[in-house]
Design a protein around this motif. Structure first.
Motif, mmCIF file in Angstrom:
data_model
loop_
_atom_site.group_PDB
_atom_site.id
_atom_site.type_symbol
_atom_site.label_atom_id
_atom_site.label_comp_id
_atom_site.label_asym_id
_atom_site.label_seq_id
_atom_site.Cartn_x
_atom_site.Cartn_y
_atom_site.Cartn_z
ATOM 1 N N THR A 142 0.849 -1.184 0.000
ATOM 2 C CA THR A 142 0.000 0.000 0.000
ATOM 3 C C THR A 142 0.891 1.242 0.000
ATOM 4 O O THR A 142 2.115 1.141 0.088
ATOM 5 C CB THR A 142 -0.911 0.025 1.238
ATOM 6 O OG1 THR A 142 -0.063 0.180 2.400
ATOM 7 C CG2 THR A 142 -1.674 -1.280 1.386
ATOM 8 N N GLU A 147 -8.479 6.709 -8.887
ATOM 9 C CA GLU A 147 -9.453 5.673 -8.511
ATOM 10 C C GLU A 147 -8.725 4.420 -8.023
ATOM 11 O O GLU A 147 -9.157 3.749 -7.085
ATOM 12 C CB GLU A 147 -10.355 5.329 -9.710
ATOM 13 C CG GLU A 147 -11.378 6.404 -10.033
ATOM 14 C CD GLU A 147 -12.042 6.187 -11.389
ATOM 15 O OE1 GLU A 147 -11.456 5.503 -12.265
ATOM 16 O OE2 GLU A 147 -13.142 6.745 -11.588
ATOM 17 N N ALA A 161 -7.447 4.992 -4.571
ATOM 18 C CA ALA A 161 -8.583 4.947 -3.636
ATOM 19 C C ALA A 161 -8.977 3.494 -3.357
ATOM 20 O O ALA A 161 -9.290 3.131 -2.216
ATOM 21 C CB ALA A 161 -9.768 5.729 -4.221
ATOM 22 N N GLU A 162 -8.949 2.648 -4.406
ATOM 23 C CA GLU A 162 -9.301 1.227 -4.228
ATOM 24 C C GLU A 162 -8.301 0.554 -3.289
ATOM 25 O O GLU A 162 -8.681 -0.205 -2.395
ATOM 26 C CB GLU A 162 -9.312 0.524 -5.597
ATOM 27 C CG GLU A 162 -9.711 -0.939 -5.502
ATOM 28 C CD GLU A 162 -9.698 -1.652 -6.848
ATOM 29 O OE1 GLU A 162 -9.792 -0.986 -7.905
ATOM 30 O OE2 GLU A 162 -9.597 -2.885 -6.845
ATOM 31 N N ASN A 195 -6.338 1.994 -1.030
ATOM 32 C CA ASN A 195 -6.478 2.520 0.332
ATOM 33 C C ASN A 195 -7.714 1.966 1.020
ATOM 34 O O ASN A 195 -7.707 1.684 2.222
ATOM 35 C CB ASN A 195 -6.556 4.053 0.298
ATOM 36 C CG ASN A 195 -5.207 4.671 0.013
ATOM 37 O OD1 ASN A 195 -4.167 4.069 0.302
ATOM 38 N ND2 ASN A 195 -5.211 5.846 -0.577
ATOM 39 N N SER A 196 -8.768 1.804 0.244
ATOM 40 C CA SER A 196 -10.021 1.293 0.809
ATOM 41 C C SER A 196 -9.819 -0.119 1.360
ATOM 42 O O SER A 196 -10.248 -0.436 2.475
ATOM 43 C CB SER A 196 -11.093 1.313 -0.288
ATOM 44 O OG SER A 196 -12.186 0.537 0.097
ATOM 45 N N LEU A 197 -9.161 -0.973 0.593
ATOM 46 C CA LEU A 197 -8.925 -2.340 1.067
ATOM 47 C C LEU A 197 -7.953 -2.334 2.236
ATOM 48 O O LEU A 197 -8.115 -3.090 3.199
ATOM 49 C CB LEU A 197 -8.382 -3.218 -0.065
ATOM 50 C CG LEU A 197 -8.155 -4.683 0.346
ATOM 51 C CD1 LEU A 197 -9.469 -5.339 0.739
ATOM 52 C CD2 LEU A 197 -7.490 -5.481 -0.768
ATOM 53 N N ASN A 204 -7.625 -0.029 4.481
ATOM 54 C CA ASN A 204 -8.386 0.385 5.669
ATOM 55 C C ASN A 204 -9.237 -0.759 6.195
ATOM 56 O O ASN A 204 -9.324 -1.003 7.403
ATOM 57 C CB ASN A 204 -9.290 1.584 5.341
ATOM 58 C CG ASN A 204 -8.471 2.836 5.087
ATOM 59 O OD1 ASN A 204 -7.332 2.952 5.538
ATOM 60 N ND2 ASN A 204 -9.047 3.771 4.350
ATOM 61 N N LEU A 205 -9.878 -1.462 5.262
ATOM 62 C CA LEU A 205 -10.742 -2.584 5.643
ATOM 63 C C LEU A 205 -9.945 -3.662 6.364
ATOM 64 O O LEU A 205 -10.354 -4.168 7.414
ATOM 65 C CB LEU A 205 -11.376 -3.158 4.370
ATOM 66 C CG LEU A 205 -12.502 -4.164 4.506
ATOM 67 C CD1 LEU A 205 -13.667 -3.559 5.255
ATOM 68 C CD2 LEU A 205 -12.967 -4.641 3.132
#
Lengths: 275, 441
Positions: A75, A259, A262-263, A265-267, A269-270
């Motif tokens: 990441t 995008e 963002a994808e 970073n989203s994973l 964070n999850l």
């Protein structure tokens, strides 16, 4: 000695660096892109390193190299598996493919969803964050009888299942190979999956269990000028995705760099919340 | 591909005729060259080297009374006296034919294995792999004379090999993350400094033995000897011993020649020097083929040279799972290659041996000195190409100091096997603990 034997002077010389053993998702997804590039005149080399750290070192020092990673491992801020040192300059270029993790049993085994809590099961899993974190979450939410046995990559874990070392396997890229060998995948980490089996979150008490797919991502240098849209949006690539029951969210469908970040970073964070 | 095959054959020849320099040292020394081979080229190089190395050790052993290869001990004991009795040409020709028959048997076993290996997933069971690693480690320690020192170096190699990040344990061992050795100790400068250069230097300093004069028969007589082979029973006994020994982790074909002599003496009441010689050399060559089976079919190394090759091969895509598809796609050319190389070596070792003996006589101590210089330069290039210059310099300097300080070079080899198998063995031992022992203690 490679200076004398294979000078990397051609603009169409690229190298994929992978830090997982050959035979898993990273290998197969990048293999398809490799074929498409080679058909278009690129000379593509693949190197497998022992660690992500080693892979980052090589890519950082080679202009034409790209790192094939799994989201969650690599990441923007760096992770335990793929650390980002000061001066880190690699950027995400595109995702390759998304596939869910599958919970699979060995050939000859009769484990099914009803018997999943009957006794202790040895569950093999690669140590990538996208595998281990959801599996640990499963253990904490109703499946304390699962004992996690870690492996370096999907291919090692797959052979462990087929040899009888473990009872179950929680892995993304090896599911179809396991079914071809006579095994069966009985649950998945997302509702949409190639085997049409139940989502794990639907069989455990905690309804907030997240849907997590494993995504392969290419990282490289910002000046990389390969037109990934051309290759990942091609009919050949779409056919590959269809045959394997995979989806694609990257350059092939016009995803922008923002995008993509963002994808990732989203994973991240999850997985951080779930860990 | 042809370059890799020729290079493997040349190194196999050198491994056989240069005393003290075997396949492992040559592979370690030429890493900066062979690491650029593709996977197929690397496998071709290695199998040609191993298959070739067993032919020419006996040529030197019989003609000069010096064990060119570690497995040529019986050839010195039984073959050299035959030469002094005037039976040198027979000994050389029959040995070559016996070696060829052993290789043919090994190739036959390889083919039979190819018919069944896809069902042998049990070899990857954690208990089996853990056992294999233990046997390999113990075998390497028992293969050296000073077993205590060998054991110490095995443990040292295991510890050094585990320095850096472990992707199964998810922890960095022995160093801090992002430190100079955060990705581990580089192996090429370690072995160059600790093993290769001290050994080469010690041979540079030694006086070389004088070669006994060899009588060379006419070409027609040499050819007749090559095909006038009679010792089929001894060859069969040697083949059986060698083929089984080749599969023993750790020591493998290294013990096959001596064991074959023991069996020949026991089972053949009329055994003589010639039958023992042939049995030993047949065993060597059968074992040199069967030792390859775990590596090429299952990506499991059982001797040090295989561990080194697998380390390189993994970087090019050979893994536990992909070994299956690699063999399925490449089996027939591998068999043809082994057949072709075996026929070539049979002819050269059994008929064209005058050239081999002349080559052996030309090897002077200067060769060892030149090799030392070349390897040091190669090491520098390798470090630069792989972006590990400072790590390599420090490792090389420290290894060289200890390498020259410890005179017992043979006992250092367990360090190499401990190093190369360290992370895969540790991961397997860890899984064994999790599956069988966690919660018991």
């Amino acid at each position: 000695m490679s200076v004398f034997f294979s000078l990397p002077l051609l603009a169409k010389d690229v190298t994929f660096i992978l830090y997982y053993p050959p035979g898993g998702s990273a290998d197969s997804h990048s293999g398809v892109l490799q074929s498409l590039l080679e058909n278009d005149g690129y000379v593509v080399k693949k190197i497998y390193t022992n660690t992500c750290y080693d892979a980052i070192r090589i890519v950082s020092n080679s202009d034409n190299a790209m790192l094939v990673t799994l989201t969650g491992d690599f990441t923007m801020r760096g992770t335990e598996i793929c650390p980002a040192a000061k001066g880190f300059t690699l950027v995400p270029l595109t995702t390759l493919a998304n596939n869910p993790n599958m919970l699979c049993r060995a050939p000859g085994s009769n484990i099914d969803l009803e018997s999943l809590r009957d006794r202790q099961f040895l569950v093999g899993s690669p140590t990538s964050r996208s595998n281990i974190v959801p599996l640990k979450l499963l253990v904490e939410n109703g499946f304390s009888n699962f004992k996690i046995i870690p492996f370096r990559g999907a291919s090692d874990a797959r052979m462990a299942l087929l040899s009888g070392t473990v009872d179950l396997l929680y892995v993304a890229g090896a599911g179809q190979a396991i079914e071809e060998a006579g095994g069966k995948c009985i649950a998945a980490s997302s509702r949409e999956n190639w085997a049409n089996v139940p989502f794990l979150g639907d069989i455990i008490p905690d309804s907030s269990y997240p849907e997590i797919t494993l995504t392969t991502v290419l990282w490289g240098h910002s000046k990389n000028n390969i037109d990934f849209t051309k290759y990942l949006g091609s009919e050949n690539y779409k056919q590959f995705l269809l045959e394997r029951g995979l989806t694609h969210s990257g350059s092939g469908i016009g995803q922008s760099r923002e995008e993509l970040e963002a994808e990732i970073n989203s994973l991240d964070n999850l997985l951080s919340l779930a860990d | 591909m042809s370059l890799a095959i020729v290079f493997g054959w040349i190194l196999g020849l050198l491994a056989g005729i240069i005393p003290g320099i075997g396949p492992t040292i040559l592979i370690l020394s030429t890493l900066p060259i062979i690491h650029i081979f593709s996977l197929s080229e690397l496998i071709a190089f290695y199998i040609v080297l191993i298959a070739t190395s067993q032919y020419y050790g006996s040529v030197v052993a019989i003609s000069a009374g010096v064990a060119g290869e570690i497995t040529s001990g019986p050839a010195v004991i039984y073959g050299h006296p035959l030469l002094k009795e005037g039976k040198g040409p027979e000994a050389l020709a029959f040995t070559a034919t016996g070696s060829f028959l052993g290789a043919l048997a090994g190739i036959g076993i390889l083919y039979i294995t190819s018919l069944f290996y896809t069902g042998a997933t049990w070899v990857y069971h954690n208990t089996v792999l853990t056992t294999i690693y233990f046997v390999v480690f113990i075998g390497m320690v028992f293969a050296v004379s000073n077993k205590k020192l060998g054991f110490v170096f095995l443990i040292l190699g295991f510890l050094i090999g585990n320095i850096g990040f472990n992707p199964v344990l998810l922890t960095t061992v022995g160093v801090k993350q992002f430190s100079l050795f955060g990705d581990g100790v580089p192996f090429y400068p370690l072995f160059l400094g600790f093993i290769a250069i001290p050994i080469l230097w010690s041979y540079y300093k030694q006086r070389r033995p004088v070669t006994t004069q060899v009588y060379y028969p006419r070409i027609k007589d040499r050819f007749n000897l090559l095909i006038k082979f009679k010792f089929y029973a001894s060859a069969l006994r040697g083949t059986l011993v060698g083929a089984i020994c080749g599969l023993i982790p750790g020591v493998s074909y290294l013990i096959s020649s001596n064991l074959a002599v023991t069996f020949e003496r026991t089972l053949n009441s009329s055994s003589n020097s010639m039958s023992k010689l042939i049995s030993a050399e047949t065993a060597n060559n059968a074992g040199a083929i069967t030792v390859l089976l775990p590596l090429i079919f299952f990506a499991i190394p059982i001797v040090l040279s295989e561990a080194i090759i697998l380390n390189l091969a993994e970087g090019k895509g050979l893994g536990i799972y992909t070994a299956y598809s690699f063999m399925a796609d490449n089996l027939y050319w591998i068999i043809l290659l082994l057949l072709g190389v075996s026929i070539l070596n049979w002819f050269i070792a059994g008929f064209w041996y005058p050239t081999v003996i002349r080559l052996y006589k030309k090897i002077s101590n200067k060769l060892y000195f030149s090799a030392t210089v070349i390897l040091t330069i190669l090491g520098g290039v390798y470090a630069y190409e792989n972006f590990i210059v400072w790590q390599s310099l420090i490792t090389f300097a420290l290894s060289l100091i200890f390498g020259f300080a410890i005179k017992d070079h043979e006992s250092k080899f367990p360090l190499a096997i401990g190093f190369f198998l360290s992370d895969s063995a540790l991961n397997e031992f860890y899984r064994f603990y999790l599956i069988n022992l966690q919660g018991v203690f």
